[in-house]
Design a protein around this motif. Structure first.
Motif, PDB file in Angstrom:
ATOM      1  N   ILE A   1     -69.015  53.571 -97.562  1.00 17.40           N
ATOM      2  CA  ILE A   1     -69.463  54.885 -97.568  1.00 17.40           C
ATOM      3  C   ILE A   1     -70.752  54.946 -96.855  1.00 17.40           C
ATOM      4  N   LYS A   3     -74.334  56.299 -95.544  1.00 16.80           N
ATOM      5  CA  LYS A   3     -75.519  57.174 -96.481  1.00 16.80           C
ATOM      6  C   LYS A   3     -75.639  58.462 -96.238  1.00 16.80           C
ATOM      7  N   ASN A   5     -73.159  60.762 -95.758  1.00 20.40           N
ATOM      8  CA  ASN A   5     -72.355  61.536 -96.787  1.00 20.40           C
ATOM      9  C   ASN A   5     -72.807  61.423 -97.997  1.00 20.40           C
ATOM     10  N   SER A   6     -73.253  60.402 -98.706  1.00 16.86           N
ATOM     11  CA  SER A   6     -73.548  60.529-100.109  1.00 16.86           C
ATOM     12  C   SER A   6     -74.690  61.296-100.083  1.00 16.86           C
ATOM     13  N   ARG A   9     -73.665  64.862-100.080  1.00 15.65           N
ATOM     14  CA  ARG A   9     -72.803  65.166-101.302  1.00 15.65           C
ATOM     15  C   ARG A   9     -73.870  65.395-102.304  1.00 15.65           C
ATOM     16  N   LEU A  10     -75.121  64.609-102.431  1.00 17.53           N
ATOM     17  CA  LEU A  10     -75.834  64.585-103.684  1.00 17.53           C
ATOM     18  C   LEU A  10     -76.589  65.906-103.533  1.00 17.53           C
ATOM     19  N   SER A  13     -74.206  68.934-104.364  1.00 15.51           N
ATOM     20  CA  SER A  13     -73.727  68.995-105.652  1.00 15.51           C
ATOM     21  C   SER A  13     -74.672  69.681-106.741  1.00 15.51           C
TER      22      SER A  13
END
Length: 125
Positions: A1, A3, A5-6, A9-10, A13
């Motif tokens: 995955i 970084k 995208n994460s 996403r964080l 969210s």
């Protein structure tokens, strides 16, 4: 995955937006930009000086000032633009459209001017 995208996403969210440092950065950026916009609108004097001219000249004075003098440059440029705008507005319109002045006849401020005999002085043109 990856970084990116994460992290993205964080940030997107609900939990990440409420519990991370990014919320502090987002809210402080919004506060600074909205305060800057309000100050530039105030310096424009009821639209006498166009908003773009006010923003560009204030931003240029901030950027060109020395490191310790930026707040003073901001205040001086806002006050200078406000004085120029008040002069232009006063010379163009005279006492017209000044709803924030005190009327000594009606003893009231701005549009709330009604005299003791019931005459409405706020609607004079």
């Amino acid at each position: 995955i990856p970084k990116k995208n994460s992290l993205e996403r964080l940030i997107l969210s609900p939990r990440g937006r409420d519990h991370t440092v990014t919320s502090l950065v987002l809210y402080s950026t919004r506060m600074v930009l909205s305060s800057f916009g309000i100050l530039c609108r105030w310096a424009g004097v009821r639209g006498t000086i166009p908003q773009s001219i006010v923003v560009i000249s204030v931003f240029a004075s901030i950027v060109s000032a020395r490191r310790g003098q930026r707040i003073i440059a901001l205040l001086i440029s806002l006050l200078g633009l406000r004085m120029v705008g008040e002069f232009i507005h006063g010379s163009l319109y005279g006492n017209e459209f000044w709803d924030d002045e005190y009327d000594s006849v009606a003893q009231a401020w701005g549009k709330d001017r009604k005299s003791s005999d019931g005459a409405d002085y706020g609607s004079l043109k």
